[in-house]
Design a protein around this motif. Sequence first.
Motif, mmCIF file in Angstrom:
data_model
loop_
_atom_site.group_PDB
_atom_site.id
_atom_site.type_symbol
_atom_site.label_atom_id
_atom_site.label_comp_id
_atom_site.label_asym_id
_atom_site.label_seq_id
_atom_site.Cartn_x
_atom_site.Cartn_y
_atom_site.Cartn_z
ATOM 1 N N HIS A 1 -31.376 -0.893 40.197
ATOM 2 C CA HIS A 1 -30.651 0.353 40.472
ATOM 3 C C HIS A 1 -31.367 1.589 39.913
ATOM 4 O O HIS A 1 -30.802 2.691 39.924
ATOM 5 N N GLY A 2 -32.586 1.409 39.410
ATOM 6 C CA GLY A 2 -33.385 2.556 38.981
ATOM 7 C C GLY A 2 -32.907 3.246 37.731
ATOM 8 O O GLY A 2 -33.092 4.461 37.576
ATOM 9 N N VAL A 3 -32.301 2.480 36.804
ATOM 10 C CA VAL A 3 -31.808 3.087 35.567
ATOM 11 C C VAL A 3 -32.961 3.522 34.657
ATOM 12 O O VAL A 3 -32.835 4.491 33.905
ATOM 13 N N GLY A 4 -34.074 2.830 34.706
ATOM 14 C CA GLY A 4 -35.260 3.271 33.983
ATOM 15 C C GLY A 4 -35.270 2.977 32.502
ATOM 16 O O GLY A 4 -35.902 3.701 31.724
ATOM 17 N N ALA A 5 -34.610 1.918 32.074
ATOM 18 C CA ALA A 5 -34.604 1.559 30.648
ATOM 19 C C ALA A 5 -35.952 0.984 30.250
ATOM 20 O O ALA A 5 -36.510 0.140 30.953
ATOM 21 N N VAL B 1 -28.914 1.342 25.664
ATOM 22 C CA VAL B 1 -30.023 1.607 26.569
ATOM 23 C C VAL B 1 -30.994 2.579 25.900
ATOM 24 O O VAL B 1 -30.575 3.631 25.394
ATOM 25 N N LEU B 2 -32.285 2.241 25.917
ATOM 26 C CA LEU B 2 -33.331 3.147 25.419
ATOM 27 C C LEU B 2 -34.159 3.633 26.601
ATOM 28 O O LEU B 2 -34.614 2.836 27.423
ATOM 29 N N LEU B 3 -34.345 4.948 26.665
ATOM 30 C CA LEU B 3 -35.088 5.590 27.753
ATOM 31 C C LEU B 3 -36.337 6.267 27.205
ATOM 32 O O LEU B 3 -36.342 6.733 26.059
ATOM 33 N N SER B 4 -37.376 6.344 28.030
ATOM 34 C CA SER B 4 -38.602 7.027 27.588
ATOM 35 C C SER B 4 -38.364 8.519 27.439
ATOM 36 O O SER B 4 -38.962 9.173 26.577
ATOM 37 N N GLN B 5 -37.478 9.062 28.256
ATOM 38 C CA GLN B 5 -37.113 10.477 28.164
ATOM 39 C C GLN B 5 -35.780 10.689 28.868
ATOM 40 O O GLN B 5 -35.316 9.823 29.616
ATOM 41 N N TRP C 1 -28.345 13.633 34.415
ATOM 42 C CA TRP C 1 -27.561 12.599 33.735
ATOM 43 C C TRP C 1 -26.406 12.098 34.598
ATOM 44 O O TRP C 1 -26.058 10.906 34.554
ATOM 45 N N GLU C 2 -25.797 12.976 35.373
ATOM 46 C CA GLU C 2 -24.671 12.561 36.210
ATOM 47 C C GLU C 2 -25.121 11.520 37.235
ATOM 48 O O GLU C 2 -24.489 10.460 37.393
ATOM 49 N N GLU C 3 -26.216 11.803 37.904
ATOM 50 C CA GLU C 3 -26.728 10.863 38.905
ATOM 51 C C GLU C 3 -27.171 9.564 38.244
ATOM 52 O O GLU C 3 -26.942 8.468 38.773
ATOM 53 N N TRP C 4 -27.766 9.653 37.072
ATOM 54 C CA TRP C 4 -28.177 8.457 36.310
ATOM 55 C C TRP C 4 -26.967 7.592 35.979
ATOM 56 O O TRP C 4 -27.021 6.362 36.076
ATOM 57 N N ALA D 1 -23.448 2.804 36.501
ATOM 58 C CA ALA D 1 -22.163 2.215 36.880
ATOM 59 C C ALA D 1 -22.334 1.211 38.012
ATOM 60 O O ALA D 1 -21.717 0.129 38.003
ATOM 61 N N ALA D 2 -23.172 1.541 38.988
ATOM 62 C CA ALA D 2 -23.409 0.621 40.117
ATOM 63 C C ALA D 2 -24.080 -0.662 39.633
ATOM 64 O O ALA D 2 -23.738 -1.766 40.092
ATOM 65 N N ALA D 3 -25.022 -0.530 38.707
ATOM 66 C CA ALA D 3 -25.702 -1.714 38.163
ATOM 67 C C ALA D 3 -24.719 -2.597 37.408
ATOM 68 O O ALA D 3 -24.733 -3.833 37.542
#
Length: 371
Positions: free
Chosen positions: A24-28, A51-55, A60-63, A68-70
């Motif tokens: 789902h492209g969360v990018g963790a 969840v840890l993100l690179s940046q 944030w809303e779209e993320w 939620a979908a994931a």
Amino acid sequence: MAVVEAPPLYMGLGALYERELDAHGVGAVMLTHKWQPADLLAPHSDIDVRVLLSQAPVDWEEWNHRLAAAHTAAVGREVSHRRLLEHPPGFAFTVAEADGRLVSAPELATWSLISGSAREFQRWKSRAQMAPWCEVDERFYRGILEGRLGGRYQLAADSTDNVVEDIAAYRRHCVAWHYLAPCWFAAAALATRTRCPGKTAALIQWRPDGLDGYADLFLRHAADGSDARPRSPRHLLRTAHVALEAAMRRVPEANRPAGQAEQARTDWVMTAGMLRVRVARWLYYLDPPPGVATNYLIRREAKELRAAAQTLNALAADEATPAQRLAARMAALIPTCPSTVGTLRATLSLWHRQKSAVQDFLSLAPGDVHP
């Protein structure tokens, strides 16, 4: 320091969650969960992900919609996931925040790795264990006690709506693992001024004179859900009350160490980290998969939201700096009334209309946090 593996059920669950987030492209870049592998007791314990993100994401809303979908997809895989994946992740942080020691040390000390760099993760954990004891620790552990002792823990509030097997065993699990063990964990940390990694470790390692029997009793419940004399959940709850009353006599009075500036930055990052995932939680709670109950989770939101608003109002102070003014703007967007379906829908709408302010708050770089 070796990485202890989670039980097979939870290893598989973590791997599934990682795949769904990736799909789902969360990018963790790293996933962790609260508590140690020995603290995850199948089939009753849920897995509480960080969840840890690179940046920070551009939006944030779209993320949150992707998160939620994931989560919804992962829950839909198995009926048991309704409990095991009770809610979307509890926090989202950037790697820079963890590197900058802005994630609360007592919180980070409880983490276990799901995916990502084991070397980086162990470096963070080691630093969290070695950091000087401070007010953040006092508030973290005393907050656990204050939320449960004095009659505040209510067994009936531990919902069984999403439990799919052996309700009586789950209720005993709630007494042992949602009430006694967290309080023992917090009492052990306060009594020894060390950051315990988990519930099982606290019950094994902290044994004040005369309390060994209680620790052994609840460890047996953790191991196999029983003891030599089968007990009803209510009987076990009465035993837990007695055990904790005795344990609390070993806990010193509150102590407020110095170091306010760094603690304010940690308070900011921890509050932002929690609010970053709220939209995903609300989307999931308001539109869960068929057969999943979320009303009790909606009610629980009120406590965390009130705490976030209180922290932000304290950080805002006299609104003399840009960061303080940003904290005040965000505090004004957080509901402090009881949480209902209507409250969450209204707040989602409000945050969408105030998207720029929310984005600015959630994305403030660690170096710019000067409350």
